[in-house]
Design an enzyme around this catalytic site. Structure first.
Site, PDB file in Angstrom:
ATOM      1  N   GLY A  92      43.271  27.916  33.724  1.00  0.00           N
ATOM      2  CA  GLY A  92      44.298  27.792  32.687  1.00  0.00           C
ATOM      3  C   GLY A  92      45.440  28.779  32.840  1.00  0.00           C
ATOM      4  N   GLY A 127      41.640  35.560  37.705  1.00  0.00           N
ATOM      5  CA  GLY A 127      41.061  35.876  36.402  1.00  0.00           C
ATOM      6  C   GLY A 127      41.444  37.241  35.867  1.00  0.00           C
ATOM      7  N   THR A 128      40.568  37.761  35.011  1.00  0.00           N
ATOM      8  CA  THR A 128      40.791  39.071  34.391  1.00  0.00           C
ATOM      9  C   THR A 128      40.889  40.137  35.471  1.00  0.00           C
ATOM     10  N   ILE A 188      37.106  51.219  29.702  1.00  0.00           N
ATOM     11  CA  ILE A 188      38.554  51.017  29.636  1.00  0.00           C
ATOM     12  C   ILE A 188      39.232  52.193  28.946  1.00  0.00           C
ATOM     13  N   VAL A 225      37.090  48.493  22.579  1.00  0.00           N
ATOM     14  CA  VAL A 225      35.756  48.613  21.985  1.00  0.00           C
ATOM     15  C   VAL A 225      34.789  47.566  22.536  1.00  0.00           C
ATOM     16  N   ASP A 267      31.077  37.051  33.254  1.00  0.00           N
ATOM     17  CA  ASP A 267      31.138  37.623  31.900  1.00  0.00           C
ATOM     18  C   ASP A 267      30.672  36.644  30.832  1.00  0.00           C
ATOM     19  N   ALA A 273      32.863  42.591  37.964  1.00  0.00           N
ATOM     20  CA  ALA A 273      33.394  41.585  38.883  1.00  0.00           C
ATOM     21  C   ALA A 273      32.428  41.279  40.018  1.00  0.00           C
ATOM     22  N   HIS A 332      29.726  65.220  59.089  1.00  0.00           N
ATOM     23  CA  HIS A 332      30.202  66.464  58.496  1.00  0.00           C
ATOM     24  C   HIS A 332      31.689  66.610  58.768  1.00  0.00           C
TER      25      HIS A 332
HETATM   26  P1  FAD Z   1      37.293  36.280  34.404  1.00  0.00           P
HETATM   27  O1  FAD Z   1      37.756  37.176  35.457  1.00  0.00           O
HETATM   28  O2  FAD Z   1      37.601  36.629  32.991  1.00  0.00           O
HETATM   29  O3  FAD Z   1      37.917  34.855  34.738  1.00  0.00           O
HETATM   30  C1  FAD Z   1      37.786  33.766  33.883  1.00  0.00           C
HETATM   31  C2  FAD Z   1      38.939  32.802  34.139  1.00  0.00           C
HETATM   32  O4  FAD Z   1      38.692  31.597  33.431  1.00  0.00           O
HETATM   33  C3  FAD Z   1      40.288  33.311  33.645  1.00  0.00           C
HETATM   34  O5  FAD Z   1      41.233  33.262  34.704  1.00  0.00           O
HETATM   35  C4  FAD Z   1      40.664  32.342  32.525  1.00  0.00           C
HETATM   36  O6  FAD Z   1      42.062  32.089  32.451  1.00  0.00           O
HETATM   37  C5  FAD Z   1      39.907  31.096  32.924  1.00  0.00           C
HETATM   38  N1  FAD Z   1      39.585  30.204  31.808  1.00  0.00           N
HETATM   39  C6  FAD Z   1      38.962  30.541  30.644  1.00  0.00           C
HETATM   40  N2  FAD Z   1      38.792  29.450  29.878  1.00  0.00           N
HETATM   41  C7  FAD Z   1      39.318  28.401  30.578  1.00  0.00           C
HETATM   42  C8  FAD Z   1      39.471  27.006  30.303  1.00  0.00           C
HETATM   43  N3  FAD Z   1      39.019  26.454  29.173  1.00  0.00           N
HETATM   44  N4  FAD Z   1      40.089  26.243  31.222  1.00  0.00           N
HETATM   45  C9  FAD Z   1      40.566  26.773  32.367  1.00  0.00           C
HETATM   46  N5  FAD Z   1      40.455  28.080  32.690  1.00  0.00           N
HETATM   47  C10 FAD Z   1      39.839  28.876  31.790  1.00  0.00           C
HETATM   48  N6  FAD Z   1      34.849  45.080  36.711  1.00  0.00           N
HETATM   49  C11 FAD Z   1      34.474  45.734  37.818  1.00  0.00           C
HETATM   50  O7  FAD Z   1      33.476  45.358  38.456  1.00  0.00           O
HETATM   51  N7  FAD Z   1      35.162  46.835  38.270  1.00  0.00           N
HETATM   52  C12 FAD Z   1      36.255  47.298  37.619  1.00  0.00           C
HETATM   53  O8  FAD Z   1      36.855  48.282  38.049  1.00  0.00           O
HETATM   54  C13 FAD Z   1      36.682  46.621  36.449  1.00  0.00           C
HETATM   55  N8  FAD Z   1      37.768  47.040  35.780  1.00  0.00           N
HETATM   56  C14 FAD Z   1      38.176  46.351  34.682  1.00  0.00           C
HETATM   57  C15 FAD Z   1      39.298  46.815  33.992  1.00  0.00           C
HETATM   58  C16 FAD Z   1      39.744  46.158  32.867  1.00  0.00           C
HETATM   59  C17 FAD Z   1      40.964  46.658  32.143  1.00  0.00           C
HETATM   60  C18 FAD Z   1      39.053  44.992  32.413  1.00  0.00           C
HETATM   61  C19 FAD Z   1      39.540  44.251  31.204  1.00  0.00           C
HETATM   62  C20 FAD Z   1      37.937  44.533  33.068  1.00  0.00           C
HETATM   63  C21 FAD Z   1      37.482  45.206  34.214  1.00  0.00           C
HETATM   64  N9  FAD Z   1      36.346  44.798  34.914  1.00  0.00           N
HETATM   65  C22 FAD Z   1      35.938  45.491  36.022  1.00  0.00           C
HETATM   66  C23 FAD Z   1      35.560  43.624  34.494  1.00  0.00           C
HETATM   67  C24 FAD Z   1      35.939  42.373  35.348  1.00  0.00           C
HETATM   68  O9  FAD Z   1      37.310  42.124  35.224  1.00  0.00           O
HETATM   69  C25 FAD Z   1      35.129  41.176  34.895  1.00  0.00           C
HETATM   70  O10 FAD Z   1      33.757  41.479  34.922  1.00  0.00           O
HETATM   71  C26 FAD Z   1      35.381  39.970  35.797  1.00  0.00           C
HETATM   72  O11 FAD Z   1      36.743  39.630  35.828  1.00  0.00           O
HETATM   73  C27 FAD Z   1      34.558  38.781  35.322  1.00  0.00           C
HETATM   74  O12 FAD Z   1      34.798  37.678  36.150  1.00  0.00           O
HETATM   75  P2  FAD Z   1      34.618  36.187  35.600  1.00  0.00           P
HETATM   76  O13 FAD Z   1      34.919  35.302  36.750  1.00  0.00           O
HETATM   77  O14 FAD Z   1      33.332  36.068  34.914  1.00  0.00           O
HETATM   78  O15 FAD Z   1      35.727  36.019  34.459  1.00  0.00           O
HETATM   79  P1  NAD Z   2      32.699  49.565  26.706  1.00  0.00           P
HETATM   80  O1  NAD Z   2      31.541  48.833  26.164  1.00  0.00           O
HETATM   81  O2  NAD Z   2      32.633  50.151  28.047  1.00  0.00           O
HETATM   82  O3  NAD Z   2      33.094  50.744  25.710  1.00  0.00           O
HETATM   83  C1  NAD Z   2      33.385  50.521  24.361  1.00  0.00           C
HETATM   84  C2  NAD Z   2      33.271  51.853  23.633  1.00  0.00           C
HETATM   85  O4  NAD Z   2      33.825  51.688  22.346  1.00  0.00           O
HETATM   86  C3  NAD Z   2      31.839  52.328  23.456  1.00  0.00           C
HETATM   87  O5  NAD Z   2      31.740  53.673  23.841  1.00  0.00           O
HETATM   88  C4  NAD Z   2      31.574  52.127  21.961  1.00  0.00           C
HETATM   89  O6  NAD Z   2      30.661  53.064  21.434  1.00  0.00           O
HETATM   90  C5  NAD Z   2      32.963  52.327  21.392  1.00  0.00           C
HETATM   91  N1  NAD Z   2      33.228  51.676  20.109  1.00  0.00           N
HETATM   92  C6  NAD Z   2      32.853  50.434  19.722  1.00  0.00           C
HETATM   93  N2  NAD Z   2      33.352  50.168  18.474  1.00  0.00           N
HETATM   94  C7  NAD Z   2      34.050  51.258  18.087  1.00  0.00           C
HETATM   95  C8  NAD Z   2      34.792  51.601  16.918  1.00  0.00           C
HETATM   96  N3  NAD Z   2      34.946  50.737  15.910  1.00  0.00           N
HETATM   97  N4  NAD Z   2      35.370  52.814  16.859  1.00  0.00           N
HETATM   98  C9  NAD Z   2      35.230  53.704  17.888  1.00  0.00           C
HETATM   99  N5  NAD Z   2      34.543  53.434  19.013  1.00  0.00           N
HETATM  100  C10 NAD Z   2      33.968  52.224  19.118  1.00  0.00           C
HETATM  101  O7  NAD Z   2      33.927  48.519  26.565  1.00  0.00           O
HETATM  102  P2  NAD Z   2      35.387  48.545  27.203  1.00  0.00           P
HETATM  103  O8  NAD Z   2      35.781  49.903  27.602  1.00  0.00           O
HETATM  104  O9  NAD Z   2      36.244  47.790  26.235  1.00  0.00           O
HETATM  105  O10 NAD Z   2      35.197  47.673  28.499  1.00  0.00           O
HETATM  106  C11 NAD Z   2      34.706  46.326  28.399  1.00  0.00           C
HETATM  107  C12 NAD Z   2      33.922  45.958  29.617  1.00  0.00           C
HETATM  108  O11 NAD Z   2      34.802  45.748  30.716  1.00  0.00           O
HETATM  109  C13 NAD Z   2      32.952  47.030  30.111  1.00  0.00           C
HETATM  110  O12 NAD Z   2      31.743  47.006  29.425  1.00  0.00           O
HETATM  111  C14 NAD Z   2      32.780  46.654  31.547  1.00  0.00           C
HETATM  112  O13 NAD Z   2      31.819  45.644  31.630  1.00  0.00           O
HETATM  113  C15 NAD Z   2      34.157  46.109  31.916  1.00  0.00           C
HETATM  114  N6  NAD Z   2      34.937  47.155  32.636  1.00  0.00           N
HETATM  115  C16 NAD Z   2      34.426  47.685  33.774  1.00  0.00           C
HETATM  116  C17 NAD Z   2      35.137  48.667  34.444  1.00  0.00           C
HETATM  117  C18 NAD Z   2      34.565  49.235  35.713  1.00  0.00           C
HETATM  118  O14 NAD Z   2      33.624  48.651  36.245  1.00  0.00           O
HETATM  119  N7  NAD Z   2      35.094  50.342  36.227  1.00  0.00           N
HETATM  120  C19 NAD Z   2      36.352  49.127  33.960  1.00  0.00           C
HETATM  121  C20 NAD Z   2      36.844  48.569  32.783  1.00  0.00           C
HETATM  122  C21 NAD Z   2      36.123  47.579  32.129  1.00  0.00           C
END
Ligand code: FAD
Ligand code: NAD
Length: 466
Positions: free
Chosen positions: A36, A41-42, A188, A272, A313, A321, A445
């Protein structure tokens, strides 16, 4: 209405969906991906990659700022400036290269991409309104793979709007705020909170629990907490957010003693957690078994409906990812007739804070909970030459191994650059390495990897450099 049919239909072109599609293409399975928004993706567009780009830019800026104040390395510099619009454009360039690459890989493997939002009709039929086309496309399939990912959780009393933003907006700022409140000290909140602080923003992190990164054990996050303090980030633990002030220029909070106060902020990043994207595309009509908010799957990523699969997810924690990709690859293999199960011994998790945190396998508390009698040993970076040369002696590598047979069941590390050690950690666990295997392997090393070998040697009672 136009009609089409295929063997495998994938909803979502994120890391889960696009990897499943590439693998299915390699295996000769006729495959369509419906996306979409944008391929990648994300992760590629508003997650992993853009966040690491922003973190890198912030680190470079901070380095020059430190040199401007004088440095033990003998480097001096003028006061740095940042043009955040150019930083964002640079980050967007990386995203564009990668998402373009995904499109090219799908094409190379014969996968058809349909750009539009999919809506489920039944377990074998999906309808899509393609972008720029009024006539719906109805696609019939033998296998339906759900990979719609997740979305940021909103605080009902402080919804995303105006200055209250999610990670998506925080990764593409038009301007830098003066003061930012970050709600949530998880992945995050800490990754982006640290980056914004390094870009010169006054950052306050508000966390409901009693420590930062509460998903990790206390010993591991201690160096991160110390570094946050050193950077000048104001961390408020055991604190709940009540909402925005009347003028919208402050966040009202209540601390552990019940005292209320307001923290000034011209931007608020709410981080959160994320929730599976289950609404708005007809998923409920399938009446699938759920696991809380996530679609319930078995160890082959099968849902409760035959030939309907779910990965990434959408299928719940851990939302990473590399997990989505591994599941996607496996599902394509199973559809092609291979015998596969998703039962990894090692699922690396890395938090890209400064210092970075890596967790693979079982932590000491988890090993204890699992009833394992374990040896736990750490090696500090303060005794590692390479760590000294990169000015990063805080942190350590820790190993968890069974006492009876020395099988390694877990690795953890905290320190600058330790994300790259996750590969060695995962491989050693998946290959069933013993402490003796790692202790007896020659590590180059001077590298941070020597701390991995030394942690294993220390568990055996004969570390060399401590
Ligand atoms: P997504 O990547 O969310 O992809 C889902 C796709 O489905 C999207 O493109 C969406 O547009 C599409 N879609 C949804 N509904 C529909 C529909 N009805 N029709 C058509 N398309 C649709 N993970 C890590 O491992 N390492 C990291 O460093 C890391 N950093 C992150 C930082 C941030 C700020 C965030 C938000 C997440 C991070 N993550 C990280 C988590 C990671 O992005 C997700 O775990 C991963 O993208 C999940 O992949 P997915 O394919 O399940 O879903
Ligand atoms: P998170 O679950 O990592 O952290 C959320 C935090 O918010 C927790 O510490 C929780 O106690 C706190 N919280 C919840 N409700 C609250 C409130 N009302 N007030 C104050 N604190 C509150 O979630 P995120 O940081 O939003 O990230 C989401 C997900 O994305 C992660 O769980 C992870 O799966 C993925 N992600 C992964 C990476 C990576 O792999 N490096 C980086 C970014 C995101």
């Amino acid at each position: 209405m136009r009609n089409q049919s295929t063997t495998l239909l994938i909803i979502g072109g994120g890391p889960g969906g696009y990897v499943a599609a590439i693998r299915a293409g390699q295996l000769g399975i006729p495959t369509i991906v419906v996306e979409g928004e944008r391929l990648g993706g994300t992760c590629l567009n508003v997650g992993c990659i853009p966040s690491k780009a922003l973190i890198h830019a912030a680190e470079e800026f901070e380095k020059v700022r430190q040199y401007a104040e004088g440095s033990a390395l003998g480097i001096s510099a003028g006061t740095p400036a940042i043009d955040i619009a150019r930083t964002v454009a640079w980050k967007d360039g990386i995203v564009k290269r990668l998402t373009g690459g995904v499109g090219a890989l799908l094409k190379k493997n014969g996968v058809q991409v349909v750009n539009g939002w999919a809506r489920i009709i039944d377990g074998k039929t999906v309808e899509v309104i393609e972008h720029g086309d009024d006539e719906p496309l109805r696609i019939a399939c033998q296998h339906l793979l759900l990979a719609t990912g997740s979305q940021a959780v909103e605080l009902p009393f402080m919804p995303f709007a105006g200055n209250v933003v999610s990670a998506t907006e925080a990764l593409s700022p038009a301007t830098l705020p003066k003061r930012m409140v970050v709600v949530g000290a998880g992945y995050i909140g800490l990754e982006l909170g640290t980056a914004y602080r390094k870009l010169g923003v006054a950052v306050t992190v508000v966390e409901a629990m009693d420590r930062v990164l509460p998903a990790y054990d206390a010993e591991l996050v201690k160096p991160v907490a110390t570094a946050l303090k050193h950077l000048g980030i104001d961390v408020r633990l055991n604190t709940s957010v009540l909402g925005l002030s009347h003028d919208g220029q402050a966040v009202r909070v209540r601390d552990a003693h019940g005292d209320e106060s307001a923290i000034e902020a011209d931007r608020v990043l709410v981080a959160v957690g994320r929730k599976p994207r289950t609404e708005g595309w007809g998923l409920e009509s399938l009446l699938l078994d759920m696991n809380g908010r996530a679609v319930k799957i078995d160890d082959q990523c099968r849902t409760s409906m035959r030939n309907v699969w779910a990965i990434g997810d959408l299928a719940g924690e851990p939302m990473l990812a590399h997990r989505a990709m591994a599941q996607g690859e496996m599902v394509a293999d199973i559809i092609a007739g291979k015998k596969r199960h998703f039962a990894p011994n090692a699922m690396p998790a890395v938090c890209f804070t400064d210092p970075e945190v890596v967790v693979v396998g079982l932590t000491p508390p988890e090993a204890e909970q699992a009833g394992l009698d374990c040896i736990v040993a750490s090696f500090p970076f303060s005794a590692n030459g390479r760590a000294m040369t990169i000015e990063s002696t805080d942190g350590f590598v820790r190993v968890v191994a069974r006492k009876d047979n020395h099988l390694i069941v877990g690795w953890q590390a905290v320190g600058r650059g330790v994300s790259e050690l996750s590969t060695a950690f995962s491989q050693s666990i998946e290959m069933g390495a013993l402490l003796e295997d790692i202790g007896g392997t020659i590590h180059a090393h001077p590298t941070l990897g020597e701390a991995v070998q030394e942690a294993a040697l220390r568990a055996l009672g004969h570390a060399l450099h401590i």
